[in-house]
Scaffold this motif. Structure first.
Motif, short mmCIF file in Angstrom:
data_model
loop_
_atom_site.label_atom_id
_atom_site.label_comp_id
_atom_site.label_asym_id
_atom_site.label_seq_id
_atom_site.Cartn_x
_atom_site.Cartn_y
_atom_site.Cartn_z
N PRO A 22 29.09 -70.62 61.59
CA PRO A 22 29.71 -71.62 60.69
C PRO A 22 28.70 -72.69 60.29
CG PRO A 22 31.14 -71.17 62.57
CD PRO A 22 29.84 -70.50 62.86
N LEU A 23 28.83 -73.16 59.05
CA LEU A 23 27.86 -74.12 58.52
C LEU A 23 27.83 -75.41 59.33
CD1 LEU A 23 28.47 -73.71 54.68
CD2 LEU A 23 26.89 -72.47 56.16
N GLY A 24 29.01 -75.89 59.74
CA GLY A 24 29.06 -77.12 60.51
C GLY A 24 28.38 -76.98 61.85
N ALA A 25 28.52 -75.83 62.47
CA ALA A 25 27.91 -75.60 63.78
C ALA A 25 26.39 -75.49 63.66
CB ALA A 25 28.47 -74.32 64.40
N VAL A 26 25.91 -74.79 62.63
CA VAL A 26 24.47 -74.68 62.42
C VAL A 26 23.87 -76.06 62.18
CG1 VAL A 26 22.67 -73.80 60.88
CG2 VAL A 26 24.57 -72.33 61.55
N MET A 70 9.11 -75.83 55.09
CA MET A 70 9.63 -74.59 54.52
C MET A 70 10.02 -73.61 55.63
SD MET A 70 7.76 -71.93 51.93
CE MET A 70 8.54 -70.37 51.47
N THR A 71 9.18 -73.50 56.64
CA THR A 71 9.48 -72.62 57.76
C THR A 71 10.77 -73.04 58.47
OG1 THR A 71 7.13 -72.19 58.10
CG2 THR A 71 8.62 -71.66 59.92
N ALA A 72 10.90 -74.35 58.70
CA ALA A 72 12.09 -74.87 59.38
C ALA A 72 13.35 -74.53 58.61
CB ALA A 72 11.97 -76.38 59.57
N TYR A 73 13.31 -74.72 57.29
CA TYR A 73 14.53 -74.48 56.52
C TYR A 73 14.81 -72.99 56.36
CZ TYR A 73 18.44 -75.84 53.70
OH TYR A 73 19.73 -76.05 53.24
N GLY A 74 13.78 -72.19 56.34
CA GLY A 74 14.00 -70.74 56.30
C GLY A 74 14.73 -70.25 57.54
N LEU A 75 14.38 -70.80 58.69
CA LEU A 75 15.06 -70.45 59.94
C LEU A 75 16.54 -70.85 59.88
CD1 LEU A 75 12.34 -71.53 62.54
CD2 LEU A 75 12.95 -69.19 61.88
N VAL A 76 16.80 -72.03 59.33
CA VAL A 76 18.18 -72.50 59.22
C VAL A 76 18.97 -71.63 58.25
CG1 VAL A 76 19.64 -74.42 58.44
CG2 VAL A 76 17.68 -74.87 59.92
N LEU A 77 18.37 -71.28 57.13
CA LEU A 77 19.05 -70.42 56.17
C LEU A 77 19.44 -69.08 56.80
CD1 LEU A 77 17.04 -70.86 52.83
CD2 LEU A 77 19.39 -71.60 53.29
N TYR A 78 18.53 -68.53 57.59
CA TYR A 78 18.83 -67.27 58.28
C TYR A 78 20.04 -67.44 59.20
CZ TYR A 78 18.30 -63.28 61.42
OH TYR A 78 18.54 -62.16 62.17
N ALA A 79 20.06 -68.53 59.96
CA ALA A 79 21.15 -68.76 60.90
C ALA A 79 22.49 -68.93 60.19
CB ALA A 79 20.84 -70.00 61.75
N ILE A 127 16.67 -70.03 67.33
CA ILE A 127 16.13 -70.17 65.97
C ILE A 127 16.41 -71.57 65.43
CG2 ILE A 127 16.55 -69.48 63.58
CD1 ILE A 127 16.68 -66.62 64.50
N ILE A 128 17.64 -72.05 65.62
CA ILE A 128 18.01 -73.37 65.10
C ILE A 128 17.25 -74.48 65.82
CG2 ILE A 128 19.92 -74.96 64.65
CD1 ILE A 128 21.78 -72.48 64.65
N LEU A 129 17.10 -74.35 67.14
CA LEU A 129 16.36 -75.36 67.89
C LEU A 129 14.89 -75.39 67.48
CD1 LEU A 129 17.88 -74.98 71.48
CD2 LEU A 129 18.40 -76.72 69.76
N SER A 130 14.33 -74.23 67.19
CA SER A 130 12.95 -74.18 66.70
C SER A 130 12.83 -74.90 65.36
CB SER A 130 12.49 -72.73 66.55
OG SER A 130 12.51 -72.06 67.80
N ALA A 131 13.82 -74.69 64.50
CA ALA A 131 13.83 -75.38 63.21
C ALA A 131 13.93 -76.88 63.41
CB ALA A 131 14.99 -74.87 62.36
N ALA A 132 14.72 -77.31 64.40
CA ALA A 132 14.87 -78.74 64.67
C ALA A 132 13.54 -79.37 65.05
CB ALA A 132 15.89 -78.95 65.79
N LEU A 133 12.78 -78.71 65.91
CA LEU A 133 11.48 -79.23 66.32
C LEU A 133 10.53 -79.31 65.12
CD1 LEU A 133 9.32 -80.08 68.34
CD2 LEU A 133 8.95 -77.66 68.86
N LEU A 134 10.48 -78.27 64.32
CA LEU A 134 9.59 -78.26 63.16
C LEU A 134 9.97 -79.36 62.17
CD1 LEU A 134 9.31 -74.41 62.52
CD2 LEU A 134 7.57 -75.92 63.49
N HIS A 135 11.27 -79.59 62.01
CA HIS A 135 11.72 -80.62 61.07
C HIS A 135 11.29 -82.01 61.53
CE1 HIS A 135 14.31 -82.79 58.26
NE2 HIS A 135 14.41 -81.66 57.60
#
Length: 279
Positions: free
Chosen positions: A230-234, A216-225, A8-16
């Motif tokens: 831990p915040l630092g790890a995400v 918006m999609t990218a940040y929604g994925l990050v919020l879910y994670a 999920i986080i890697l997908s958000a990274a690509l979208l960002h």
């Protein structure tokens, strides 16, 4: 972290990285950033109409996050006026894990292990490599400053939203309201650019709003994670977006010095990997 959360986080990274490339290639970046903000508002308007309210205590964090996003959009727009995507983006994103790790330790009691801090040191080394020309000759100093300011804003809203979403009781509602309040950012830009909005080509409107939907999609994925790690790890895993940005920079935008920039991005991604595997 589970493979699902990592994916999920890697997908958000690509979208960002994609929506940042959209902003960088725009002729009028301020207007495009306003359209990106408006791109958040359109789907969020529907979502807040059908979703329950997040908890009252989380609204303080939503408002604070919106205020910090004002600074973020300003810094990001100015950074791209002065520097290439594959320089600005790694600097802005590369300093975020260290800052989020520090803020999370101070304000949320999350302490990263030694391996994670070693990864942060590798990221800092990558930043030096990606911006060595600016640091050595003074050329690009404005881009460096605005990129660092962008990273600081990212670190602050990452902490604020990380705490806020955990208090909200409903990740979707928190996400929707945070996105809807981008209406103030879009409105501010519209007032400043009201004379040019009517003359914008349809392609600019489409790209800007599409960039907002991607953002918006990218940040929604990050919020879910952030509910499960831990915040630092995400934040650290999210910064693998520097690799995608570097690839876009030299493969699509034809920006120069691609070997050095890609090397710096890979080095920073190695640091991110150290952090991501430490928790």
């Amino acid at each position: 972290m589970t493979p699902f959360i990592i994916a999920i986080i890697l997908s958000a990274a690509l979208l960002h990285a994609v929506w940042n490339a959209i902003v960088k290639t725009a002729a009028d970046r301020t207007t495009t950033l306003g359209l990106v903000a408006f791109g958040h508002v359109i789907p969020a308007s529907v979502m807040i109409a059908v979703l329950p309210l997040p908890s009252a205590e989380s609204f303080v964090f939503i408002l604070l996050s919106t205020a910090v996003h004002f600074g973020y959009y300003y810094m990001l727009g100015r950074a791209y006026q002065h520097g290439d995507l594959s320089v600005v983006y790694p600097i802005a994103r590369g300093i975020v894990p260290a800052l989020v790790g520090l803020w999370a330790m101070i304000f949320a009691g999350e302490v990263l292990p030694l391996q994670a801090w070693a990864g942060i040191a590798v990221i800092v080394l990558g930043i030096q490599l990606s911006s060595w020309k600016a640091l050595r000759s003074g050329v690009g100093r404005a881009a460096l400053g605005f990129a660092a300011g962008t990273g600081f804003c990212i670190s602050v809203y990452s902490l604020v939203d990380g705490i806020g979403v955990r208090l909200s009781g409903n990740t979707l509602s928190y996400w929707a309201w945070g996105a809807f309040l981008h209406i103030f950012i879009a409105g501010f830009v519209a007032l400043r650019k009201r004379r040019t909005l009517a003359a914008l080509r349809p392609r600019t409107w489409v790209l800007g709003i599409a960039g907002g939907l991607v953002s918006m999609t990218a940040y929604g994925l990050v919020l879910y994670a952030k509910n499960f790690a831990p915040l630092g790890a995400v934040s650290a895993l999210r910064e693998t977006s520097v690799i995608f940005a570097a690839l876009i920079g030299f493969a699509v935008l034809k920006e120069g010095y691609w070997m050095r920039r890609l090397g710096a991005a890979v080095l920073m991604a190695a640091g991110v990997s150290l952090i991501g595997t430490a928790v």
